[in-house]
Design an enzyme around this catalytic site. Structure first.
Site, PDB file in Angstrom:
ATOM      1  N   ASP A  67      -2.362   4.610   7.787  1.00 10.54           N
ATOM      2  CA  ASP A  67      -2.871   5.823   8.414  1.00 10.54           C
ATOM      3  C   ASP A  67      -3.178   5.602   9.749  1.00 10.54           C
ATOM      4  OD1 ASP A  67      -3.834   8.381   9.268  1.00 10.54           O
ATOM      5  OD2 ASP A  67      -4.442   8.774   7.279  1.00 10.54           O
ATOM      6  N   ASP A 113       0.738  -1.309  -0.026  1.00 10.11           N
ATOM      7  CA  ASP A 113       0.042  -0.030  -0.006  1.00 10.11           C
ATOM      8  C   ASP A 113       0.720   1.204   0.093  1.00 10.11           C
ATOM      9  OD1 ASP A 113      -2.314   1.330  -0.018  1.00 10.11           O
ATOM     10  OD2 ASP A 113      -3.101   0.767   1.882  1.00 10.11           O
ATOM     11  N   ASP A 114       0.275   2.545  -0.247  1.00  6.10           N
ATOM     12  CA  ASP A 114       0.993   3.590  -0.423  1.00  6.10           C
ATOM     13  C   ASP A 114       1.418   4.142   1.032  1.00  6.10           C
ATOM     14  OD1 ASP A 114      -1.741   4.206   0.168  1.00  6.10           O
ATOM     15  OD2 ASP A 114      -1.622   5.810  -1.392  1.00  6.10           O
TER      16      ASP A 114
END
Length: 166
Positions: free
Chosen positions: A103, A99-100
């Site tokens: 969070d 994933d980027d």
């Protein structure tokens, strides 16, 4: 939830460098052979492409989990596309999840539950999501909003000093 005050804009060049840095870290890990990448869409698509090239991984699968319904509000988790059953075998052993960003860790937690033995890697990690990630490149503070290159256009950016009081 409103957008955080801290902005971290990432250019295409920087994102590509960071994705390659993640590939270097993964290449140096004890996993000699990844059988597939599962990227979390949409943010994981670009780094998965770079990492698949760098590590020679040909099988790329997606899992689509929606949590941000707009850029400011995180809502209920929705799985829009499941993972191919063959990759779920052995609880995802030999699978690389990409994933980027992690969070809050909510999306990571959902995908990690699907593939508990997979290796989870992101470009960026925030403190709340960091415990769910095995490998990452850069940690940013929880109150920082990362502006990815696919979300931006070229506009004037006022100096940080203009935002300071006094």
């Amino acid at each position: 939830m409103s957008l955080p005050d801290k902005a971290f804009p990432v250019s295409w060049d920087q994102f590509h460098r960071d994705a390659r840095a993640l590939a270097w870290r993964l290449a140096g890990s004890n996993k000699a052979q990844w059988r597939a990448i599962v990227c979390i869409t949409r943010g994981g698509l670009v780094p998965a492409a770079v990492i698949s090239r760098e590590l020679g991984i040909r099988v790329i699968e997606t899992v689509s989990v929606a949590s941000y319904h707009d850029y400011a509000n995180q809502g209920q988790m929705q799985i829009l596309k499941e993972i191919t059953p063959s990759l779920l075998a052995n609880e995802g052993e030999g699978v690389l999840i990409i994933d980027d960003l992690t969070d809050t860790g909510k999306t990571a937690g959902v995908v990690r539950a699907m593939l508990p033995k997979a290796h989870f890697a992101t470009i960026y990690a925030k403190p709340k999501g960091r415990p769910l990630v095995d490998t990452f490149v850069t940690e940013v503070s929880q109150d920082t909003w990362i502006y990815f290159p696919w979300d931006m256009g070229f506009t004037y950016q006022k100096p940080i000093a203009d935002d300071e009081v006094g």
